[in-house]
Write a protein that holds these residues in place. Structure first.
Motif, PDB file in Angstrom:
ATOM      1  N   LEU A 198       3.755   0.330   3.890  1.00  0.00           N
ATOM      2  CA  LEU A 198       3.775  -1.195   3.914  1.00  0.00           C
ATOM      3  C   LEU A 198       4.704  -2.070   4.690  1.00  0.00           C
ATOM      4  O   LEU A 198       4.425  -3.053   5.312  1.00  0.00           O
ATOM      5  CB  LEU A 198       3.819  -1.529   2.315  1.00  0.00           C
ATOM      6  N   LEU A 199       5.780  -1.359   4.882  1.00  0.00           N
ATOM      7  CA  LEU A 199       7.094  -1.892   5.622  1.00  0.00           C
ATOM      8  C   LEU A 199       6.698  -1.800   7.044  1.00  0.00           C
ATOM      9  O   LEU A 199       6.884  -3.068   7.643  1.00  0.00           O
ATOM     10  CB  LEU A 199       8.369  -1.360   4.935  1.00  0.00           C
ATOM     11  N   THR A 200       6.542  -0.525   7.524  1.00  0.00           N
ATOM     12  CA  THR A 200       6.485  -0.353   8.903  1.00  0.00           C
ATOM     13  C   THR A 200       5.125  -0.848   9.477  1.00  0.00           C
ATOM     14  O   THR A 200       4.901  -1.203  10.608  1.00  0.00           O
ATOM     15  CB  THR A 200       6.626   1.098   9.171  1.00  0.00           C
ATOM     16  N   GLY A 201       3.878  -1.098   8.645  1.00  0.00           N
ATOM     17  CA  GLY A 201       2.647  -1.640   8.909  1.00  0.00           C
ATOM     18  C   GLY A 201       2.849  -3.075   9.150  1.00  0.00           C
ATOM     19  O   GLY A 201       1.992  -3.629  10.205  1.00  0.00           O
ATOM     20  N   ALA A 202       3.516  -3.738   8.459  1.00  0.00           N
ATOM     21  CA  ALA A 202       3.795  -5.341   8.547  1.00  0.00           C
ATOM     22  C   ALA A 202       2.348  -5.705   8.639  1.00  0.00           C
ATOM     23  O   ALA A 202       2.224  -6.860   9.328  1.00  0.00           O
ATOM     24  CB  ALA A 202       4.369  -5.535   9.875  1.00  0.00           C
ATOM     25  N   ARG A 203       1.534  -5.339   7.782  1.00  0.00           N
ATOM     26  CA  ARG A 203       0.116  -6.042   7.747  1.00  0.00           C
ATOM     27  C   ARG A 203      -0.005  -6.850   6.524  1.00  0.00           C
ATOM     28  O   ARG A 203       0.495  -6.642   5.528  1.00  0.00           O
ATOM     29  CB  ARG A 203      -1.056  -5.094   7.783  1.00  0.00           C
ATOM     30  N   VAL A 204      -1.200  -7.742   6.637  1.00  0.00           N
ATOM     31  CA  VAL A 204      -1.471  -8.669   5.714  1.00  0.00           C
ATOM     32  C   VAL A 204      -2.755  -7.906   4.962  1.00  0.00           C
ATOM     33  O   VAL A 204      -3.794  -7.618   5.805  1.00  0.00           O
ATOM     34  CB  VAL A 204      -2.081  -9.927   6.139  1.00  0.00           C
ATOM     35  N   LEU A 205      -2.679  -7.574   3.845  1.00  0.00           N
ATOM     36  CA  LEU A 205      -3.513  -6.654   3.056  1.00  0.00           C
ATOM     37  C   LEU A 205      -4.231  -7.596   1.999  1.00  0.00           C
ATOM     38  O   LEU A 205      -3.628  -8.424   1.588  1.00  0.00           O
ATOM     39  CB  LEU A 205      -2.837  -5.324   2.491  1.00  0.00           C
ATOM     40  N   SER A 206      -5.497  -6.941   1.377  1.00  0.00           N
ATOM     41  CA  SER A 206      -6.146  -7.393   0.346  1.00  0.00           C
ATOM     42  C   SER A 206      -5.402  -7.084  -1.016  1.00  0.00           C
ATOM     43  O   SER A 206      -4.625  -5.817  -1.143  1.00  0.00           O
ATOM     44  CB  SER A 206      -7.649  -7.176   0.271  1.00  0.00           C
ATOM     45  N   ALA A 207      -5.491  -7.862  -1.924  1.00  0.00           N
ATOM     46  CA  ALA A 207      -5.034  -7.504  -3.161  1.00  0.00           C
ATOM     47  C   ALA A 207      -5.611  -6.073  -3.621  1.00  0.00           C
ATOM     48  O   ALA A 207      -4.906  -5.271  -4.430  1.00  0.00           O
ATOM     49  CB  ALA A 207      -5.403  -8.535  -4.316  1.00  0.00           C
ATOM     50  N   GLN A 208      -6.778  -5.857  -3.481  1.00  0.00           N
ATOM     51  CA  GLN A 208      -7.270  -4.548  -3.772  1.00  0.00           C
ATOM     52  C   GLN A 208      -6.788  -3.337  -3.094  1.00  0.00           C
ATOM     53  O   GLN A 208      -6.189  -2.375  -3.730  1.00  0.00           O
ATOM     54  CB  GLN A 208      -8.890  -4.287  -3.611  1.00  0.00           C
ATOM     55  N   GLU A 209      -6.428  -3.480  -1.893  1.00  0.00           N
ATOM     56  CA  GLU A 209      -5.588  -2.670  -1.075  1.00  0.00           C
ATOM     57  C   GLU A 209      -4.258  -2.510  -1.578  1.00  0.00           C
ATOM     58  O   GLU A 209      -3.742  -1.316  -1.865  1.00  0.00           O
ATOM     59  CB  GLU A 209      -5.423  -3.121   0.440  1.00  0.00           C
ATOM     60  N   MET A 210      -3.435  -3.588  -1.857  1.00  0.00           N
ATOM     61  CA  MET A 210      -2.242  -3.346  -2.551  1.00  0.00           C
ATOM     62  C   MET A 210      -2.224  -2.854  -3.866  1.00  0.00           C
ATOM     63  O   MET A 210      -1.350  -2.003  -4.288  1.00  0.00           O
ATOM     64  CB  MET A 210      -1.701  -4.694  -2.658  1.00  0.00           C
ATOM     65  N   ALA A 211      -3.340  -2.818  -4.485  1.00  0.00           N
ATOM     66  CA  ALA A 211      -3.616  -2.200  -5.876  1.00  0.00           C
ATOM     67  C   ALA A 211      -3.732  -0.774  -5.600  1.00  0.00           C
ATOM     68  O   ALA A 211      -3.350   0.225  -6.383  1.00  0.00           O
ATOM     69  CB  ALA A 211      -4.753  -2.680  -6.753  1.00  0.00           C
ATOM     70  N   GLU A 212      -4.281  -0.363  -4.392  1.00  0.00           N
ATOM     71  CA  GLU A 212      -4.438   1.211  -4.191  1.00  0.00           C
ATOM     72  C   GLU A 212      -3.193   1.706  -3.946  1.00  0.00           C
ATOM     73  O   GLU A 212      -2.997   2.798  -4.063  1.00  0.00           O
ATOM     74  CB  GLU A 212      -5.430   1.333  -3.093  1.00  0.00           C
ATOM     75  N   PHE A 213      -2.209   0.875  -3.385  1.00  0.00           N
ATOM     76  CA  PHE A 213      -0.968   1.453  -2.920  1.00  0.00           C
ATOM     77  C   PHE A 213      -0.074   1.560  -4.096  1.00  0.00           C
ATOM     78  O   PHE A 213       1.029   1.807  -4.116  1.00  0.00           O
ATOM     79  CB  PHE A 213      -0.281   0.525  -2.037  1.00  0.00           C
ATOM     80  N   GLY A 214      -0.391   0.854  -5.368  1.00  0.00           N
ATOM     81  CA  GLY A 214       0.376   0.899  -6.593  1.00  0.00           C
ATOM     82  C   GLY A 214       1.232  -0.267  -6.621  1.00  0.00           C
ATOM     83  O   GLY A 214       1.792  -0.302  -7.679  1.00  0.00           O
ATOM     84  N   PHE A 215       1.298  -1.214  -5.722  1.00  0.00           N
ATOM     85  CA  PHE A 215       2.212  -2.542  -5.864  1.00  0.00           C
ATOM     86  C   PHE A 215       1.637  -3.490  -6.761  1.00  0.00           C
ATOM     87  O   PHE A 215       2.345  -4.085  -7.495  1.00  0.00           O
ATOM     88  CB  PHE A 215       2.093  -3.170  -4.466  1.00  0.00           C
ATOM     89  N   VAL A 216       0.198  -3.576  -6.939  1.00  0.00           N
ATOM     90  CA  VAL A 216      -0.471  -4.327  -7.796  1.00  0.00           C
ATOM     91  C   VAL A 216      -0.998  -3.670  -8.812  1.00  0.00           C
ATOM     92  O   VAL A 216      -1.817  -2.547  -8.961  1.00  0.00           O
ATOM     93  CB  VAL A 216      -1.567  -5.138  -7.167  1.00  0.00           C
ATOM     94  N   ASP A 217      -0.853  -3.976 -10.266  1.00  0.00           N
ATOM     95  CA  ASP A 217      -0.870  -3.332 -11.449  1.00  0.00           C
ATOM     96  C   ASP A 217      -2.145  -3.637 -11.867  1.00  0.00           C
ATOM     97  O   ASP A 217      -2.997  -2.999 -12.590  1.00  0.00           O
ATOM     98  CB  ASP A 217       0.219  -3.620 -12.414  1.00  0.00           C
ATOM     99  N   LYS A 218      -2.737  -4.905 -11.580  1.00  0.00           N
ATOM    100  CA  LYS A 218      -4.028  -5.401 -12.283  1.00  0.00           C
ATOM    101  C   LYS A 218      -4.478  -6.523 -11.533  1.00  0.00           C
ATOM    102  O   LYS A 218      -3.710  -7.277 -11.033  1.00  0.00           O
ATOM    103  CB  LYS A 218      -3.796  -6.013 -13.769  1.00  0.00           C
ATOM    104  N   LEU A 219      -5.642  -6.541 -11.229  1.00  0.00           N
ATOM    105  CA  LEU A 219      -6.324  -7.654 -10.521  1.00  0.00           C
ATOM    106  C   LEU A 219      -7.013  -8.700 -11.257  1.00  0.00           C
ATOM    107  O   LEU A 219      -7.465  -8.166 -12.500  1.00  0.00           O
ATOM    108  CB  LEU A 219      -7.454  -7.113  -9.464  1.00  0.00           C
ATOM    109  N   PHE A 220      -7.349  -9.740 -11.149  1.00  0.00           N
ATOM    110  CA  PHE A 220      -7.948 -10.626 -12.270  1.00  0.00           C
ATOM    111  C   PHE A 220      -8.833 -11.981 -11.308  1.00  0.00           C
ATOM    112  O   PHE A 220      -8.567 -12.099  -9.939  1.00  0.00           O
ATOM    113  CB  PHE A 220      -6.947 -11.617 -12.940  1.00  0.00           C
ATOM    114  N   GLU A 221      -9.585 -12.420 -11.982  1.00  0.00           N
ATOM    115  CA  GLU A 221     -10.448 -13.457 -11.483  1.00  0.00           C
ATOM    116  C   GLU A 221     -10.216 -14.684 -12.068  1.00  0.00           C
ATOM    117  O   GLU A 221      -9.498 -14.666 -13.325  1.00  0.00           O
ATOM    118  CB  GLU A 221     -11.938 -13.027 -11.575  1.00  0.00           C
ATOM    119  N   GLY A 222     -10.790 -15.701 -11.436  1.00  0.00           N
ATOM    120  CA  GLY A 222     -10.635 -17.031 -12.356  1.00  0.00           C
ATOM    121  C   GLY A 222      -9.078 -17.663 -12.551  1.00  0.00           C
ATOM    122  O   GLY A 222      -8.175 -17.310 -11.767  1.00  0.00           O
ATOM    123  N   SER A 223      -8.754 -18.201 -13.630  1.00  0.00           N
ATOM    124  CA  SER A 223      -7.534 -18.769 -14.013  1.00  0.00           C
ATOM    125  C   SER A 223      -6.314 -17.856 -13.809  1.00  0.00           C
ATOM    126  O   SER A 223      -6.308 -16.767 -14.647  1.00  0.00           O
ATOM    127  CB  SER A 223      -7.588 -19.448 -15.210  1.00  0.00           C
TER     128      SER A 223
END
Length: 252
Positions: free
Chosen positions: A161-186
């Motif tokens: 994540l650090l050396t790639g310096a890329r903008v990723l989707s929330a889904q991709e960041m969840a696959e890396f383990g950085f995002v614990d849960k995705l949500f829709e709406g509010s």
């Protein structure tokens, strides 16, 4: 209008929000003041059970440091003064004895990801974009975010994540383990649902579990690692490569 707000709900949740949607919720000195005020309250008010961090609007959680405002900082020492202040606040956020969650309601870029990494947990809107993109400005994470990231995900994932310096989707960041849960709406509804069970637990129980986590962070010398990281970034900040990259960014 203040550039930040924080309110305590009846259930003991303290919600701190960056209120600069026209600047994509970028962090400036006033926002730092607000984060400091919130932490002072959270550390001393026993009625606070948990903390949520988010941004105003639906476009941005936090776009990192306000490039236009901080571009005036030229020397190592000028940069270090700003970087170390925010880094100190993120360290305090990491070790505050209350569970913390970043409610990523929109883009989290650069320092915005560092802010999210300082929180214990992260939930993100499914269409949000995230990225540790500091390398594209010829600097490293300046607020201790790399040291925090190495505590949140595997070492290989953090380095990618650090050396790639890329903008990723929330889904991709969840696959890396950085995002614990995705949500829709509010974001408000998602935050309430995510923390519903936590806020039903006794405050002393939450505090003691968080203290167990803090013990691990202290054992890893997190504070010292963050301070060294900030010093390295300050050195890179003063170089021509960084200032030229910022000028290109501002001219886009």
């Amino acid at each position: 209008m203040k550039e930040f707000s924080f309110t305590k709900n009846a259930d003991g949740l303290l919600v701190w929000k960056i209120n600069r949607p026209e600047k994509r919720n970028a962090i400036n000195y006033q926002v730092m003041d607000g984060l400091e005020q919130m932490l002072d309250e959270a550390e001393t008010n026993p009625s606070i059970k948990a903390i949520a961090i988010t941004g105003e609007g639906e476009r941005s959680f936090c776009s990192g440091g306000d490039v236009a405002e901080f571009h005036q900082l030229k020397t190592d020492q000028q940069a270090f003064t700003m970087l170390s202040r925010m880094g100190g606040l993120l360290y305090r956020l990491a070790v505050v004895p209350k569970p913390t969650v970043a409610v990523i309601n929109g883009a989290a870029l650069g320092g915005g990801c560092e802010l999210a990494a300082a929180c214990d947990m992260r939930i993100a809107k499914s269409d949000a974009s995230l990225g540790f993109i500091q390398g594209n400005l010829a600097i490293t994470t300046g607020w201790g975010g790399a040291s925090l990231l190495f505590e949140r995900v595997s070492m290989s994932s953090a380095l990618q994540l650090l050396t790639g310096a890329r903008v990723l989707s929330a889904q991709e960041m969840a696959e890396f383990g950085f995002v614990d849960k995705l949500f829709e709406g509010s974001a408000q509804d998602a935050m309430n649902k995510f923390l519903e069970n936590t806020l039903s637990i006794e405050t002393d129980v939450l505090r003691d579990y968080k203290k167990a986590m803090i013990g691990k962070l202290l054992a890893s010398n997190l504070k010292e690692r963050m301070e060294k990281e900030i010093r390295r970034c300050a050195s890179l900040w003063s170089k021509d490569e960084h200032h030229e990259a910022v000028l290109r960014f501002l001219k886009r």
